[in-house]
Design an enzyme around this catalytic site. Structure first.
Site, mmCIF file in Angstrom:
data_model
loop_
_atom_site.group_PDB
_atom_site.id
_atom_site.type_symbol
_atom_site.label_atom_id
_atom_site.label_comp_id
_atom_site.label_asym_id
_atom_site.label_seq_id
_atom_site.Cartn_x
_atom_site.Cartn_y
_atom_site.Cartn_z
ATOM 1 N N HIS A 56 0.826 -1.210 0.000
ATOM 2 C CA HIS A 56 0.000 0.000 0.000
ATOM 3 C C HIS A 56 0.859 1.259 0.000
ATOM 4 O O HIS A 56 1.241 1.779 1.039
ATOM 5 C CB HIS A 56 -0.893 -0.032 1.249
ATOM 6 N N HIS A 58 1.426 5.181 -1.916
ATOM 7 C CA HIS A 58 0.973 6.226 -2.847
ATOM 8 C C HIS A 58 2.210 6.917 -3.408
ATOM 9 O O HIS A 58 2.953 7.556 -2.665
ATOM 10 C CB HIS A 58 0.074 7.240 -2.140
ATOM 11 N N ARG A 60 1.951 9.027 -6.118
ATOM 12 C CA ARG A 60 1.476 10.356 -6.567
ATOM 13 C C ARG A 60 1.744 10.676 -8.031
ATOM 14 O O ARG A 60 1.306 11.704 -8.513
ATOM 15 C CB ARG A 60 2.068 11.483 -5.709
ATOM 16 N N ASN A 90 -4.992 5.911 -6.947
ATOM 17 C CA ASN A 90 -5.644 7.230 -6.917
ATOM 18 C C ASN A 90 -4.720 8.354 -7.372
ATOM 19 O O ASN A 90 -4.480 9.319 -6.671
ATOM 20 C CB ASN A 90 -6.204 7.521 -5.517
ATOM 21 N N ASP A 150 -8.732 2.555 -3.197
ATOM 22 C CA ASP A 150 -8.244 3.118 -1.936
ATOM 23 C C ASP A 150 -8.332 4.641 -1.891
ATOM 24 O O ASP A 150 -7.977 5.332 -2.841
ATOM 25 C CB ASP A 150 -6.800 2.723 -1.673
ATOM 26 N N HIS A 230 -5.474 -1.132 5.525
ATOM 27 C CA HIS A 230 -5.317 -0.368 6.776
ATOM 28 C C HIS A 230 -6.410 -0.581 7.828
ATOM 29 O O HIS A 230 -7.142 0.337 8.177
ATOM 30 C CB HIS A 230 -5.176 1.128 6.486
ATOM 31 N N ASP A 303 0.804 2.486 3.733
ATOM 32 C CA ASP A 303 -0.096 3.571 3.326
ATOM 33 C C ASP A 303 0.685 4.881 3.227
ATOM 34 O O ASP A 303 0.216 5.947 3.625
ATOM 35 C CB ASP A 303 -1.289 3.710 4.279
#
Lengths: 425, 316, 202
Positions: A56, A58, A60, A90, A150, A230, A303
């Site tokens: 998990h 990110h 970006r 995302n 997510d 999470h 995360d």
């Protein structure tokens, strides 16, 4: 390709030994491992772990390259001991097509510091309305296996059922962000004594638990795999325990910050402590640690959520939720003292690799195994200085904290990505 | 967070006023006593005092609140401070300058005090990290409104002669009320017994750990109170199913003439304003001699003068 | 009003009695009563029998002094001139240096001060800044016909062009010394003491 001889490392806490790394694999293990011309790495006192795998992350990119890029996030991951990260969908544009996931995968290959495995969106634009082209992402060069909206919950039960069923065709797994959106409208902080006192809208534990219970039942009903992102509450641990006992194919992850921090941190209104799901209570932290040690919770996942300064240096309720995690995860887990070295290897490498379907990762160093590994100095401590982190962002909740454990070297497919505690590029 | 330092030498409060919890009994009493002396001065022909001459007080208002802004403005001007009103329309980061950039601007202007009203809970706490001057919370989101609590306490003390041992019922939308939070904290500090009354949907989760009693039954509480304070209830809450209708709310929790008769002889009725007449308070109750609503406004200026004086009077 | 402490104060005139090294009683209880009597007489002389007179004490110790003067004037002349209190805290020019102080009480006689002979009363005259603040405060309260100043002790070191019309006792001091006035109403006994700043004063 350089040959490396790692001398005196303790493989997952066992007696110190030597490792020879050649042509991308561990060529030999033992006191007789040697090769002329090999570069020697003194690993006296260091622990060798299978390279960590993050379910998990990110990164970006594309969209918010000011907060993080695949390159900067990869560097942070390598410094944290990771050899594989699953990059969440995302982004902007959302990773909901084969094109976007391949782009992210290629950026990861180009960076070459960590195996970047894109996560595909479950629904188009994360809007929760219709399925994205899951099959196309699965058969793309990125070979997506984990699908997740997510940041958003796939809250429509019918759509969730369909997604769980559909990914069976290519052994995919749906990673659910468990948050019943109608119960968390405007939510800012764990709903409890503190949210009431601080006048911040509460994020009740039941909003997570209700979705986990529902999705476990759905997964059992359609015979699919379900992964829970999470997990943050004691109640969720109980529900997952029950679901596993009932034979449902459910796995779950917990973040380092939910293993350490509580909602009390919000008292300062400093949004560096704002995260979704929110920091919970001492009781939840204790239950999460116990669940992790026991295996009810399968994996630690960071995360890792970089945010630009302006998205955190503001009012709490306008701030974006999320915390940096890659570079501190191992140290935080060590600081909780809830896992042995074998437990750490299991929860941070072997099991997440299995969940993500990454065959080359999550394997203890042994002859013939791909050389994805990390060397940790368990005796070293370090103080988290946000500006010194490799991430482009600064939103670590651990600023100023002294943490145990320091990653001294990381190898990805036989090449060092970190040496002497510094990224090689 | 410790914002106010008690110093026997200076005998006062310094720093910021972000929460009613920043005040211990001595500091809160000092504010009320100072306000009382200042109120006495407001009767004379020359109302202005030279005390804060040369000091700059900025009213930084992210929410429209004419009454609170005017109250702070009058307070600062009566102490001869220079007042700059800075109203910011729109409250999201996407519109206009960020709070931090605004804070740096105010810092550069040399603001000695910033009075901030903001829709986001905790905004004054953030501001206090970015400016050197004193920050006064004039209402933040659904968090606190400490000067309102001080003026309410002042009003109770001047009407009833004391605060210690008073029984105070605060009725209505406690969940979203900054007035209720600050009053619960301050009145508890000053020795009053507070009961929060409202439908269960409008009492915050965790309220049982507050230093108050709670009740869902207004009629049962009324005969025992010295003060009943009605909170403003926004009609929009109805849309979000906190209660079924305005009519049902008024019937169960509105202060009307019949409920007024259940109060002890000496009890007073308060409201922080602005009122929804006919909703949480009936017009004849609002205008009755037991109502302190107009006094509350007048007392607001004295209390805010006291706060500004005590925060700024000694600042170098 | 009895001044029972005067004997004790005389006894403790030396340092040993109070435990302070450099404290010296310069006015004892009996002296203080005589001084108040004398000032009361002087006021009567200089204000045409204290007609239209208002005595305003500056908190803390000026207030009981003003009341004592009024009471003595009554004893001598048979009428009680109005006495009150004038707090000058909000007019001080040293707030920034010394911190916000508790605001004292201002209490004007019902007839006010317009057209009156106002006599400001304080315990110690030092830099003159308190008196300046009092004059500023007075001008916001009304327009007296005349303002005079009565002090129990003038210790010198003026920083402003201000002088007292009535002085109980001139006590030349050094800047490292402190003049401590104690009054029965506020401190339990009457005396004026000269203290070394290190040894005794607050």
């Amino acid at each position: 390709m350089t040959t490396y001889l790692i001398k005196g490392a303790s493989i997952v806490g066992a007696e110190p030994t030597d490792l020879l790394i050649r042509d991308g694999v561990v060529a030999a293990v033992g006191r007789d491992a040697a090769a002329p011309g090999a570069e020697v790495i003194d690993a006296d006192g260091l622990i060798a772990l299978p390279g960590l795998v993050d379910l998990h992350t990110h990164l970006r990119e594309p969209g918010r390259e000011d907060a993080e890029t695949v390159m900067s996030g990869s560097r942070a991951a390598a410094l944290g001991g990771y050899t594989a990260v699953c990059a969440m969908a995302n982004t902007d544009p959302v990773a909901d097509t084969a094109g976007v996931v391949e782009q992210v995968w290629r950026l990861g290959q180009a960076a070459g510091l960590v195996d970047v495995r894109p996560v595909g969106a479950v629904t188009v634009g994360l809007a929760g309305e219709r399925l994205a082209e899951l099959g196309a992402m699965a058969t793309s060069a990125a070979a997506v296996r984990i699908f997740s909206d997510d940041g958003h919950c796939v809250s429509d039960p019918r759509l969730m059922r369909r997604a769980l069923e559909y990914v069976k065709a290519f052994d995919g797994v749906i990673a659910q962000h468990a948050e019943e959106p109608r119960l968390t409208v405007g939510a800012q902080l764990h709903e409890g004594e503190l949210s009431g006192r601080l006048g911040l809208a509460g994020w009740p534990a039941v909003a997570e638990e209700a979705i986990i219970a529902r999705d476990a039942l759905l997964a059992g009903h359609v015979g699919s795999r379900l992964h829970i992102c999470h997990v943050s509450t004691a109640g969720s641990v109980e529900i997952i325990r029950g679901a596993k006992r009932a034979g449902i194919r459910i796995t779950a992850e917990v973040t380092p910050h939910h293993l350490l921090l509580t909602d009390a941190r919000a008292e300062s209104y400093d949004p560096v402590f704002k995260v979704n799901p929110p920091l919970r209570t001492d009781t939840d932290v204790a239950a999460l640690r116990a669940g992790l040690a026991e295996g009810v919770i399968d994996a630690v996942a960071t995360d890792h959520a970089p945010h630009a300064v302006e998205d955190k240096e503001c009012e709490w309720q306008y701030a974006r939720p999320g915390m940096l995690g890659l570079e501190t995860a191992l140290s935080i887990v060590m600081s909780t003292k809830s896992l042995s070295w074998d437990g750490i290897a299991e929860r941070m490498s072997r099991v997440p690799a299995r969940i993500a379907g990454l065959d080359g990762h999550g394997r203890d160093p042994a002859p013939g195994v791909p050389a994805n590994l990390t060397l940790v100095d368990p005796a070293a401590t370090w103080v988290v200085e946000p500006a010194e982190l490799a991430s482009l962002s600064r939103n670590t909740p651990y600023a100023g904290m002294e943490l145990p454990g320091r990653v001294m070297a990381t190898f990805l497919a036989g090449r060092p990505t970190v040496l002497d505690g510094k990224a090689t590029k | 967070m410790t914002n106010l330092e008690q110093s026997p030498d200076r005998g006062g409060i310094t720093g910021h006023l972000l929460s009613a919890a920043d005040l211990d009994a001595a500091a809160a009493t000092q504010v009320l006593d100072t306000a009382a002396e200042l109120a006495a001065l407001s009767d004379r022909s020359v109302k202005k005092l030279p005390t804060l001459r040369g000091r700059t007080v900025v009213n930084l208002f992210y929410e429209d609140s004419t009454r609170t802004r005017i109250s702070f403005e009058a307070a600062a001007k009566r102490l001869s401070a220079d007042v700059i009103n800075f109203s910011v329309k729109g409250s999201s980061v996407s519109k206009g300058e960020s709070l931090k950039d605004t804070a740096l601007t105010l810092q550069a202007m040399g603001a000695d005090a910033v009075v901030i009203r903001h829709a986001a809970s905790g905004a004054p706490h953030r501001l206090a990290r970015w400016v050197d001057g004193s920050v006064v919370n004039a209402g933040d989101g659904t968090h606190e409104h400490p000067t309102q609590a001080l003026l309410d306490a002042y009003t109770m003390r001047s009407r009833l002669g004391r605060l210690s041992g008073l029984t105070v019922a605060i009725v209505g939308d406690v969940l979203h009320s900054r007035v209720a939070r600050s009053n619960a904290l301050l009145l508890n500090t000053l020795g009053a017994d507070v009961t929060l009354v409202g439908p269960p949907t409008l009492l915050p989760v965790g309220v049982d750990s507050w230093p108050v009693k709670t009740s869902y039954d207004l009629d049962a509480v009324l005969p025992t109170v010295d003060v009943v304070m009605a909170l403003r209830v926004q009609r929009e809450r109805m849309e979000d199913s906190f209660f079924p209708s305005a009519r049902e709310y008024a019937r169960r929790y509105g202060l009307d003439a019949a409920r007024l008769r259940k109060l002890p002889e000496h009890a007073i009725v308060m409201h922080p304003g602005p009122m929804n007449r006919g909703m949480e308070i009936a017009p004849d109750v609002a205008d009755s001699p037991r109502s302190t609503i107009v006094e509350q406004v007048a007392n607001g200026v004295s209390v805010r003068m006291a706060v500004l004086y005590l925060l700024l009077g000694g600042q170098v | 009003m009895a001044y029972p402490s005067s004997v004790e104060q005389t006894d403790s005139g030396g340092a040993a009695g109070t435990g302070r090294l450099a404290a010296k009683v310069v006015v004892n209880g009996a002296d203080l009563a005589r001084i108040v009597d004398r000032i009361a007489h002087q006021i009567l002389e200089k204000t045409d029998g204290a007609r239209d007179c208002v005595l305003l004490g500056i908190p803390t110790r000026g207030v009981p002094l003003a009341r004592r003067l009024a009471a003595r004037i009554e004893a001598f002349e048979g009428f009680l001139p109005p006495a009150g209190a004038l707090d000058v805290t909000l007019y001080r020019d040293d707030l920034r240096l010394r911190g916000a102080r508790a605001v004292g009480h201002t209490d004007l006689p019902p007839a006010g001060i317009d057209g009156k002979q106002v006599i400001l009363v304080d315990d110690v005259l030092f830099s003159g800044r308190t008196v300046r603040a009092a004059l500023d405060a007075l001008k916001d309260l009304g327009r007296p016909r005349l303002v005079q100043l009565a002090v129990l002790v003038d210790r010198g070191h003026r920083e402003l062009p201000i002088r007292a019309d009535y002085v109980g006792k001139n006590i030349p001091t050094s800047l490292v010394e402190n003049v401590r006035v104690r009054l029965t109403e506020t401190d339990g006994s009457d005396e004026v003491r000269l203290e070394d700043q290190v040894g005794g004063a607050a």
